[in-house]
Design a protein around this motif. Structure first.
Motif, PDB file in Angstrom:
ATOM      1  N   GLY A   1       6.004  35.666 -18.061  1.00 13.44           N
ATOM      2  CA  GLY A   1       6.894  35.754 -16.905  1.00 13.44           C
ATOM      3  C   GLY A   1       6.404  35.014 -15.680  1.00 13.44           C
ATOM      4  O   GLY A   1       7.208  34.398 -14.958  1.00 13.44           O
TER       5      GLY A   1
ATOM      6  N   ALA B   1       8.787  32.238 -14.214  1.00 15.95           N
ATOM      7  CA  ALA B   1       9.425  32.514 -12.927  1.00 15.95           C
ATOM      8  C   ALA B   1       9.077  31.429 -11.911  1.00 15.95           C
ATOM      9  O   ALA B   1       9.934  30.988 -11.136  1.00 15.95           O
TER      10      ALA B   1
ATOM     11  N   VAL C   1      11.173  28.338 -12.599  1.00 19.60           N
ATOM     12  CA  VAL C   1      12.568  28.494 -12.180  1.00 19.60           C
ATOM     13  C   VAL C   1      12.694  28.337 -10.668  1.00 19.60           C
ATOM     14  O   VAL C   1      13.579  27.626 -10.167  1.00 19.60           O
ATOM     15  N   ILE C   2      11.799  28.985  -9.921  1.00 21.24           N
ATOM     16  CA  ILE C   2      11.872  28.917  -8.461  1.00 21.24           C
ATOM     17  C   ILE C   2      11.580  27.507  -7.960  1.00 21.24           C
ATOM     18  O   ILE C   2      12.245  26.991  -7.058  1.00 21.24           O
TER      19      ILE C   2
ATOM     20  N   ASN D   1      16.052  27.286  -8.170  1.00 18.03           N
ATOM     21  CA  ASN D   1      15.991  27.994  -6.900  1.00 18.03           C
ATOM     22  C   ASN D   1      15.748  29.464  -7.187  1.00 18.03           C
ATOM     23  O   ASN D   1      15.821  29.916  -8.343  1.00 18.03           O
ATOM     24  N   TRP D   2      15.463  30.219  -6.152  1.00 17.88           N
ATOM     25  CA  TRP D   2      15.122  31.622  -6.362  1.00 17.88           C
ATOM     26  C   TRP D   2      16.302  32.434  -6.865  1.00 17.88           C
ATOM     27  O   TRP D   2      16.127  33.452  -7.534  1.00 17.88           O
ATOM     28  N   ARG D   3      17.524  32.006  -6.573  1.00 14.95           N
ATOM     29  CA  ARG D   3      18.699  32.717  -7.082  1.00 14.95           C
ATOM     30  C   ARG D   3      18.767  32.620  -8.604  1.00 14.95           C
ATOM     31  O   ARG D   3      19.216  33.546  -9.283  1.00 14.95           O
TER      32      ARG D   3
ATOM     33  N   LEU E   1      16.357  32.754 -10.586  1.00 17.65           N
ATOM     34  CA  LEU E   1      15.451  33.764 -11.143  1.00 17.65           C
ATOM     35  C   LEU E   1      16.165  35.099 -11.318  1.00 17.65           C
ATOM     36  O   LEU E   1      16.027  35.771 -12.344  1.00 17.65           O
ATOM     37  N   PHE E   2      16.962  35.490 -10.329  1.00 14.47           N
ATOM     38  CA  PHE E   2      17.687  36.755 -10.426  1.00 14.47           C
ATOM     39  C   PHE E   2      18.776  36.688 -11.493  1.00 14.47           C
ATOM     40  O   PHE E   2      19.043  37.675 -12.183  1.00 14.47           O
TER      41      PHE E   2
ATOM     42  N   ALA F   1      18.571  34.897 -14.208  1.00 16.28           N
ATOM     43  CA  ALA F   1      17.854  34.990 -15.482  1.00 16.28           C
ATOM     44  C   ALA F   1      17.485  36.439 -15.777  1.00 16.28           C
ATOM     45  O   ALA F   1      17.599  36.912 -16.926  1.00 16.28           O
ATOM     46  N   ASP F   2      17.045  37.164 -14.760  1.00 16.10           N
ATOM     47  CA  ASP F   2      16.715  38.576 -14.934  1.00 16.10           C
ATOM     48  C   ASP F   2      17.938  39.384 -15.362  1.00 16.10           C
ATOM     49  O   ASP F   2      17.846  40.308 -16.185  1.00 16.10           O
TER      50      ASP F   2
END
Length: 322
Positions: free
Chosen positions: A8, A12, A15-16, A20-22, A24-25, A27-28
């Motif tokens: 992870g 992670a 991806v960021i 972008n950080w969005r 990551l969410f 993907a979660d």
């Protein structure tokens, strides 16, 4: 947990860094949805239907509200001001709701958390130790990645990209996995109490190594592995101690409550570490960044908290393992 952490962290970071950080969410969200489907498909249903009492919705909402108020106050208290009306109001609300929740749980026929069970000696001290273990576990995750990514111009940052940092932290997840059989052996031969104490002390050693050798990337990677090995030992011991201390029908609820205690520790850790790094910062190139002393103090606090967890665990009584 170890495999998930090892995979992870770099995933992670990638991806960021490259999306972008969005992302990551999102993907979660997909992963969580897949887990729900796997549970529905792979986990067998009970052999015989069982009758269950009414679910404690009031207790669920009460516990959620109390924790929400408490954690919001802890996390945002530093930015709002610890004496601000918002922070004080949330702490007061958390206390009032928690007391009302406890009153309800003690009188409900099928409570979400049997508070009489949590008052048992070993369960109580395991839960208290869990708060400190959660604090110590999360502090490493907050401090080492930042230290690795700070520019080398600071004189103590290692200048890694986010992906490079994730790859350097990945072995810590493998370290957690590597001690699983060792933890089981210690628990079987010496008891889960000994495993928990060993885990806490190993975490303290990891922090001490990081505090003393924070200029070396190799040392920080080794320190993160040592700390995660301690986390693996401790996290393997706590459910065993809880299950040995409660009746069969309370095992799931008691373990869930223990997870809540660990979450409180991680939330307090984020607030304390953020407060230390913000309070011990320096100005560099027009930016404000945490100082070397701030990182060292944070690491030493993590070491101290891990030792405190070991000391609390000494109060747990040895019991027959299940």
């Amino acid at each position: 947990m170890g495999i998930g952490g090892a995979l992870g962290l770099p995933a992670a970071a990638a991806v960021i860094e490259y999306i972008n950080w969005r992302g990551l969410f999102m993907a979660d969200f997909v992963i969580a949805l897949a887990i729900v489907i796997l549970i529905a498909v792979l986990i067998p249903a009970p052999a015989e239907p069982k009758s269950y009492n009414t679910f404690d919705f009031v207790g669920t909402i009460g516990l959620g509200v109390a924790l929400l108020c408490l954690l919001l106050a802890i996390i945002d208290g530093g930015s709002w001001g610890w004496g601000s009306p918002e922070t004080i109001g949330l702490f007061a609300a958390a206390l009032v709701v928690a007391l009302a929740w406890g009153y309800w749980e003690l009188r409900h026929t099928n409570p979400l958390v049997d508070l009489r069970t949590t008052r048992k000696h070993n369960v109580l001290f395991t839960n208290i130790a869990s708060i400190f273990i959660g604090f110590a576990m999360y502090s490493q995750s907050l401090l080492l990645p930042q230290l690795m990514q700070l520019p080398t111009a600071t004189g103590y940052g290692l200048g890694l990209s986010m992906l490079e940092m994730g790859l350097c932290m990945a072995p810590s997840g493998l370290g957690m996995m590597a001690v699983s059989s060792l933890g089981a052996h210690i628990t079987k031969s010496r008891g889960a109490k000994t495993t928990l104490i060993c885990g806490a002390l190993v975490m303290a050693v990891g922090y001490a190594c990081a505090a003393l050798l924070m200029h070396s990337l190799v040392a920080l990677v080794v320190a993160s592995v040592i700390g995660s090995m301690g986390t693996g030992l401790a996290f393997g011991a706590m459910p065993t101690l809880i299950m040995n201390g409660v009746p069969t029908n309370e095992k799931a609820s008691a373990n869930s409550f223990n997870t809540v205690m660990r979450s409180i520790g991680t939330s307090v850790s984020s607030a304390v570490i953020a407060m230390i790094l913000a309070g011990m910062s320096v100005h560099l190139g027009g930016a404000t960044i945490p100082s070397q002393s701030g990182f060292r103090v944070g690491l030493l606090i993590g070491c101290f908290v891990a030792v405190v967890a070991a000391a609390i665990s000494l109060n747990i009584r040895h019991t027959k393992q299940v």
